[in-house]
Write a protein that holds these residues in place. Structure first.
Motif, short mmCIF file in Angstrom:
data_model
loop_
_atom_site.label_atom_id
_atom_site.label_comp_id
_atom_site.label_asym_id
_atom_site.label_seq_id
_atom_site.Cartn_x
_atom_site.Cartn_y
_atom_site.Cartn_z
N VAL A 1 0.88 -1.16 0.00
CA VAL A 1 0.00 0.00 0.00
C VAL A 1 0.92 1.21 0.00
O VAL A 1 1.83 1.30 0.84
N THR A 2 0.73 2.10 -0.96
CA THR A 2 1.61 3.25 -1.11
C THR A 2 0.83 4.53 -1.35
O THR A 2 -0.37 4.49 -1.61
N GLY A 3 1.54 5.63 -1.29
CA GLY A 3 0.99 6.94 -1.64
C GLY A 3 2.08 7.81 -2.21
O GLY A 3 3.27 7.55 -1.98
N ILE A 4 1.70 8.81 -2.96
CA ILE A 4 2.64 9.76 -3.55
C ILE A 4 2.35 11.12 -2.94
O ILE A 4 1.20 11.57 -2.92
N LEU A 5 3.39 11.78 -2.43
CA LEU A 5 3.22 13.11 -1.84
C LEU A 5 4.27 14.06 -2.37
O LEU A 5 5.43 13.67 -2.56
N ASP A 6 3.85 15.29 -2.58
CA ASP A 6 4.77 16.36 -2.94
C ASP A 6 5.09 17.17 -1.70
O ASP A 6 4.21 17.43 -0.88
N GLY A 7 6.33 17.55 -1.56
CA GLY A 7 6.76 18.39 -0.46
C GLY A 7 7.82 19.35 -0.96
O GLY A 7 8.20 19.31 -2.13
N LYS A 8 8.30 20.19 -0.06
CA LYS A 8 9.28 21.18 -0.50
C LYS A 8 10.58 20.54 -0.97
O LYS A 8 11.32 21.12 -1.75
N GLU A 9 10.84 19.30 -0.53
CA GLU A 9 12.04 18.59 -0.98
C GLU A 9 11.78 17.76 -2.23
O GLU A 9 12.68 17.07 -2.70
N PRO B 1 18.05 8.83 12.77
CA PRO B 1 18.06 8.63 14.22
C PRO B 1 16.82 9.13 14.97
O PRO B 1 16.57 8.67 16.08
N TYR B 2 16.07 10.05 14.39
CA TYR B 2 14.91 10.60 15.10
C TYR B 2 13.88 9.51 15.38
O TYR B 2 13.51 8.74 14.49
N VAL B 3 13.41 9.43 16.62
CA VAL B 3 12.39 8.47 17.02
C VAL B 3 11.09 9.23 17.25
O VAL B 3 11.04 10.16 18.06
N HIS B 4 10.06 8.84 16.51
CA HIS B 4 8.76 9.52 16.55
C HIS B 4 7.79 8.68 17.38
O HIS B 4 7.65 7.48 17.13
N GLN B 5 7.13 9.31 18.31
CA GLN B 5 6.14 8.61 19.14
C GLN B 5 4.76 9.15 18.81
O GLN B 5 4.47 10.32 19.05
N TYR B 6 3.93 8.31 18.24
CA TYR B 6 2.53 8.68 17.99
C TYR B 6 1.75 8.59 19.28
O TYR B 6 2.09 7.79 20.16
N ILE B 7 0.69 9.38 19.38
CA ILE B 7 -0.12 9.32 20.60
C ILE B 7 -1.10 8.15 20.58
O ILE B 7 -1.56 7.71 21.61
N TRP B 8 -1.40 7.61 19.38
CA TRP B 8 -2.43 6.57 19.29
C TRP B 8 -1.88 5.16 19.13
O TRP B 8 -2.65 4.21 19.07
N VAL B 9 -0.57 4.99 19.01
CA VAL B 9 0.02 3.65 18.97
C VAL B 9 1.16 3.58 19.98
O VAL B 9 1.87 4.57 20.18
N SER C 1 12.11 15.60 9.51
CA SER C 1 11.44 16.18 8.33
C SER C 1 10.73 15.10 7.51
O SER C 1 9.73 15.39 6.84
N LEU C 2 11.22 13.88 7.55
CA LEU C 2 10.56 12.81 6.80
C LEU C 2 9.18 12.52 7.37
O LEU C 2 8.28 12.10 6.65
N PHE C 3 9.01 12.75 8.66
CA PHE C 3 7.70 12.53 9.27
C PHE C 3 6.68 13.58 8.84
O PHE C 3 5.49 13.37 8.99
N LYS C 4 7.15 14.70 8.28
CA LYS C 4 6.19 15.66 7.70
C LYS C 4 5.46 15.01 6.54
O LYS C 4 4.25 15.18 6.38
N TYR C 5 6.19 14.27 5.71
CA TYR C 5 5.56 13.53 4.61
C TYR C 5 4.64 12.44 5.17
O TYR C 5 3.50 12.29 4.75
N ILE C 6 5.17 11.66 6.09
CA ILE C 6 4.42 10.53 6.65
C ILE C 6 3.16 11.02 7.34
O ILE C 6 2.06 10.49 7.12
N ASN C 7 3.28 12.07 8.17
CA ASN C 7 2.11 12.58 8.88
C ASN C 7 1.09 13.21 7.92
O ASN C 7 -0.12 13.08 8.14
#
Length: 188
Positions: free
Chosen positions: A62-70, A139-147, A170-176
């Motif tokens: 399952v994939t998606g395509i997103l545009d961002g400033k990068e 290295p950044y570790v992201h903690q979601y509030i719902w998982v 910054s990669l989590f900006k795309y993911i989020n």
């Protein structure tokens, strides 16, 4: 290994039923409900991929395509192969097919995934799979509030100059952004 890739942008119950066992086997918990996956395609933000070997479902994504400033990125939300094919190269073949499709059809310059940030053998094996396929663990570790489990982003550059210019946050900006769209109800 010669794998046929089928990619759809509109929901197809027959294709879903063929990939659902692989999806459920690989993601027994933490998987998006079918309703959300269906909605992602209805909203035009997601794609469902089936990898077939000799006409039989061998894997799914399952994939998606997103545009961002990068630039444009492929987000791999889920990728799995059937248990009996793991460790035989089928995951790499499926991944390469999906990435090739995204480059050809959407001109993506990079691929982003999020991986559980754990220390179990399973987590280590998953990270190793992505790394051997050209992904760079940030290295950044992201903690979601719902998982409960934390995540780290991984990036596979596909064009010159594509890199995580920070610790991966910054990669989590795309993911989020992708997740936010995925959970938005379709317009009626």
């Amino acid at each position: 290994m010669n794998m046929e890739l089928i990619t759809i942008a509109e929901w197809n119950d027959e294709l879903w039923r063929s990939v659902e066992p692989v999806y459920r086997e690989a993601f027994p918990s933490g998987a998006k409900p079918e309703k959300i996956l269906h909605s992602m395609l209805d909203l035009g933000i997601g794609y469902l991929h089936a990898g077939l070997l000799n006409g039989q479902t061998a894997g799914m994504a399952v994939t998606g395509i997103l545009d961002g400033k990068e630039g444009r990125r492929l987000i791999i939300d889920y990728l799995a192969v059937s248990r009996e094919l793991r460790g035989q190269g089928a995951g790499t073949v499926l991944l390469n097919s999906v990435v090739e499709w995204a480059q050809k059809e959407h001109n993506v310059q990079g691929v982003i995934i999020e991986a559980e940030s754990g220390t179990s053998e399973e987590h280590t094996e998953r990270i190793h799979f992505w790394e051997k396929n050209g992904f760079i663990l940030t290295p950044y570790v992201h903690q979601y509030i719902w998982v409960p489990e934390p995540y780290q982003a991984m990036l596979k550059p596909l064009a010159a100059g594509v890199a995580a210019t920070d610790n991966g946050e910054s990669l989590f900006k795309y993911i989020n952004a992708f997740h936010k769209k995925a959970y938005r109800p379709p317009a009626k």
